[in-house]
Design a protein around this motif. Structure first.
Motif, PDB file in Angstrom:
ATOM      1  N   THR B 289     -59.983  33.777   6.667  1.00  0.00           N
ATOM      2  CA  THR B 289     -59.278  34.722   5.820  1.00  0.00           C
ATOM      3  C   THR B 289     -58.193  33.950   5.067  1.00  0.00           C
ATOM      4  N   ILE B 290     -58.120  34.160   3.765  1.00  0.00           N
ATOM      5  CA  ILE B 290     -57.164  33.432   2.928  1.00  0.00           C
ATOM      6  C   ILE B 290     -56.083  34.403   2.460  1.00  0.00           C
ATOM      7  N   LEU B 291     -54.828  34.116   2.815  1.00  0.00           N
ATOM      8  CA  LEU B 291     -53.728  34.987   2.384  1.00  0.00           C
ATOM      9  C   LEU B 291     -52.764  34.181   1.520  1.00  0.00           C
ATOM     10  N   THR B 292     -52.700  34.496   0.246  1.00  0.00           N
ATOM     11  CA  THR B 292     -51.819  33.755  -0.659  1.00  0.00           C
ATOM     12  C   THR B 292     -50.403  34.342  -0.625  1.00  0.00           C
ATOM     13  N   PRO B 293     -49.419  33.513  -0.974  1.00  0.00           N
ATOM     14  CA  PRO B 293     -48.025  34.027  -0.948  1.00  0.00           C
ATOM     15  C   PRO B 293     -47.729  34.794  -2.225  1.00  0.00           C
ATOM     16  N   SER B 294     -48.356  35.931  -2.421  1.00  0.00           N
ATOM     17  CA  SER B 294     -48.165  36.626  -3.703  1.00  0.00           C
ATOM     18  C   SER B 294     -47.873  38.111  -3.546  1.00  0.00           C
ATOM     19  N   TYR B 295     -47.426  38.514  -2.352  1.00  0.00           N
ATOM     20  CA  TYR B 295     -47.080  39.929  -2.200  1.00  0.00           C
ATOM     21  C   TYR B 295     -45.896  40.136  -1.274  1.00  0.00           C
ATOM     22  N   GLY B 296     -44.949  39.202  -1.355  1.00  0.00           N
ATOM     23  CA  GLY B 296     -43.708  39.376  -0.608  1.00  0.00           C
ATOM     24  C   GLY B 296     -43.912  39.345   0.894  1.00  0.00           C
ATOM     25  N   PHE B 297     -43.097  40.142   1.593  1.00  0.00           N
ATOM     26  CA  PHE B 297     -43.148  40.141   3.051  1.00  0.00           C
ATOM     27  C   PHE B 297     -43.460  41.526   3.629  1.00  0.00           C
ATOM     28  N   GLY B 298     -43.708  42.488   2.771  1.00  0.00           N
ATOM     29  CA  GLY B 298     -43.953  43.851   3.253  1.00  0.00           C
ATOM     30  C   GLY B 298     -45.427  44.137   3.448  1.00  0.00           C
ATOM     31  N   TRP B 299     -46.104  43.265   4.186  1.00  0.00           N
ATOM     32  CA  TRP B 299     -47.550  43.435   4.360  1.00  0.00           C
ATOM     33  C   TRP B 299     -47.938  43.165   5.803  1.00  0.00           C
ATOM     34  N   THR B 300     -49.091  43.725   6.176  1.00  0.00           N
ATOM     35  CA  THR B 300     -49.649  43.526   7.514  1.00  0.00           C
ATOM     36  C   THR B 300     -51.161  43.367   7.403  1.00  0.00           C
ATOM     37  N   VAL B 301     -51.686  42.382   8.109  1.00  0.00           N
ATOM     38  CA  VAL B 301     -53.140  42.239   8.255  1.00  0.00           C
ATOM     39  C   VAL B 301     -53.413  42.296   9.753  1.00  0.00           C
ATOM     40  N   THR B 302     -54.332  43.142  10.151  1.00  0.00           N
ATOM     41  CA  THR B 302     -54.530  43.328  11.583  1.00  0.00           C
ATOM     42  C   THR B 302     -55.977  43.731  11.866  1.00  0.00           C
TER      43      THR B 302
END
Lengths: 370, 370
Positions: B289-302
């Motif tokens: 899974t690739i998560l780029t730094p493009s949506y701040g810190f208000g996110w969760t992947v679970t």
């Protein structure tokens, strides 16, 4: 009566130019419970650098006294569309002397005192601050009080988050930072398990010298085995990662799962049901976060930010945290700095190239009125 | 009295060989509230394939009647250490006829009836099942009832999860699957917004033909613009991704953030404070899974799994979901199959190479006693 002084302003244009500039500004007389602080010391934290160096081509920038003009990488320009053409002040926190105050009682009580504050424009000769948010420093110096908000409240926030979610141990990456050293002291005081991840032997020695029980070095060949063992010993199934990019979070989740899977009596194709959680609270590495499919489905990766965390706390918790910081300012919550720079000096090529690296334990302190 | 029949067993050795084999097994007489079901129909779901094809070199496998021996990719072998040398039965769910029952009242009431069940060894001529977990199919055929647990409860679980977390719309990737089509029908019935992500025009047409309002095609050049627009229209800040690997989840989070950032009146270096959440509930793509730094810190992947979700529900919710499935078995919760295969046929090269692809809308049904 207005007071005039220079403050740092950061502006990103839509066509990808970043301008960092010291601008003369008139600070109005403080009103109500505001105070006017003559700023003496302000740390350069990673969260400040987002507005100054992230994605910025410092190598080819134009440096002139009090002004830097540089190109910014296109993806970072696009990601910050909301900021285009809007000048931003810089410097979350700092300390200084209250030289004027509004009529409010709290503000008046601070006149002449040294205080720590969180004005958002700390790289400035003067800053207006809310008296309620100021911490009187008493006999402490401004340098001692400069970092009394961001790192201390973040470190305490990690501990509070872990306890709130029922964990008795945590993992911390880039653990030799000022913040990491604080966290190490807090966890020892609170009897909370802590697995420190560092990337150099010297950092491991530093933390062990400060009483850390579990330090693993990500540069070692057997890094993941070390990590698995430390997790098994502490039962740390929650961690905080300021690196963000790359595989640190992935290594932590995989190692947690290995510890959990070793306890399974029966094989489960979906992995263990031990919840595993990593908070990403910074982006020291701007490359993508890599999550491999090697720890089932019982995991969570999520962002952690100080302000939303503080907003989630009730008042007694907040007051307790703050009180603890004040009483441990030169012990538990002490910070150290690699270098001190004035406002002009912080915009020189040498300084910027250095602090932009955010090297562990090499924090800069800005002294706007030195 | 025991009943003898063949069942599929999957064994992974520590040195990386997978053996899939039909084995003769004696099924004991059912006791208490158990029933013995003569299995007539069982779907091959992605969750079943974890034990059969994930990481398996099907191209170079040895196929003989009722037996397959294949090499498994070393990382998958290592990731499944808990399974080495331990034979696993296969087939989560299916339907058949109750031919014997324990003395318990619930079990006795099912004798002679067609039931859907979740025995964990559905690719078998016979299976023992708990009467309480069986759904009587009445006039419905076993084929109609074969998929009445995993997909229906998962689709309802997504809706329940979204509502529980205060969302009025969700994103679903690989949305043209049997599960996706169910979810599309449920969301229309419940008035919940749904953004369907597909990767082919034909899949988009299929879902639109079934009443879907928002379908975006990840193969289109303007995929993310389409996604941003669909999120803006539905306010879907929560999504479910069965692909896992690659950039689907990243695209969703980035698009959510664009919608949220457009509403900001003031720039925030940390991104918007709109919570953004993606659940990964499958691994159709085993790459990271690739998560780029493009949506701040208000996110969760679970992760999201059916069993822990069901365990989190109270009894009235569970009974309500189950009741809804039973009453909509041939409408809302209908499944369709590309092919039917017997136990031996499911282990042929042609069949395995085909269903291992998990192509959208091309599900296989196993008919153990046909």
């Amino acid at each position: 009566m207005t007071t005039t002084g220079r403050q740092l302003v950061s502006t990103l244009t839509a066509d990808g130019k970043l301008v960092l500039e010291l601008q003369e500004k008139d600070f109005p007389a403080p009103a109500g419970n505001q105070v006017l602080v003559k700023m003496e010391a302000a740390p350069i934290n990673p969260s400040d650098l987002i507005l100054m160096t992230t994605g910025v081509d410092l190598d080819n920038a134009e440096y002139s006294p009090g002004k830097v003009v540089a190109n910014v990488a296109p993806p970072m320009v696009a990601a910050q569309a909301g900021r285009h053409g809007k000048p931003q002040t810089v410097g979350n926190e700092g300390a200084g002397t209250v030289i004027a105050a509004g009529a409010g009682e709290m503000a008046q009580a601070l006149v002449g005192q040294r205080v720590a504050c969180v004005p958002g424009n700390a790289y400035s000769e003067y800053a207006l601050a809310d008296a309620m948010m100021c911490i009187p420093l008493g006999e402490h110096s401004c340098e001692q009080g400069a970092s009394s908000f961001v790192n201390p409240m973040t470190a305490l926030g990690f501990v509070e988050t872990a306890k709130r979610e029922g964990n008795e141990a945590i993992i911390h990456a880039a653990a030799a930072s000022n913040l990491g050293q604080m966290l190490n002291r807090i966890c020892q005081e609170d009897g909370l398990g802590l697995v420190n991840i560092v990337r150099k032997d010297s950092q491991a020695e530093l933390l062990k010298g400060q009483g850390a029980s579990h330090v693993v070095n990500s540069s070692d060949k057997d890094f993941e085995q070390q990590l698995v063992q430390a997790i098994a010993e502490t039962q740390a199934f929650l961690g905080f990662d300021p690196i963000g990019g790359g595989t640190t979070t992935d290594s932590c989740l995989r190692s947690m799962e290995r510890v959990a899977a070793a306890k399974l009596t029966e094989y489960s194709r979906y992995g263990s049901d031990q919840p595993k959680k990593m908070y990403i609270y910074g982006r020291l590495d701007l490359s993508p976060t890599i999550l491999t499919p090697s720890y089932g489905f019982g995991w969570t990766v999520t962002g952690w930010l100080l302000m939303p965390f503080l907003a989630s706390c009730d008042m007694p918790t907040l007051i307790g945290m703050r009180q603890r910081v004040v009483s441990g300012l030169t012990t538990t919550f002490a910070s150290s700095y690699k270098a001190k720079v004035g406002l002009e000096e912080m915009l020189t090529r040498d300084a910027m190239m250095d602090y932009a690296q955010m090297a562990t334990g090499e924090k800069y302190l800005v002294t706007p009125n030195a």
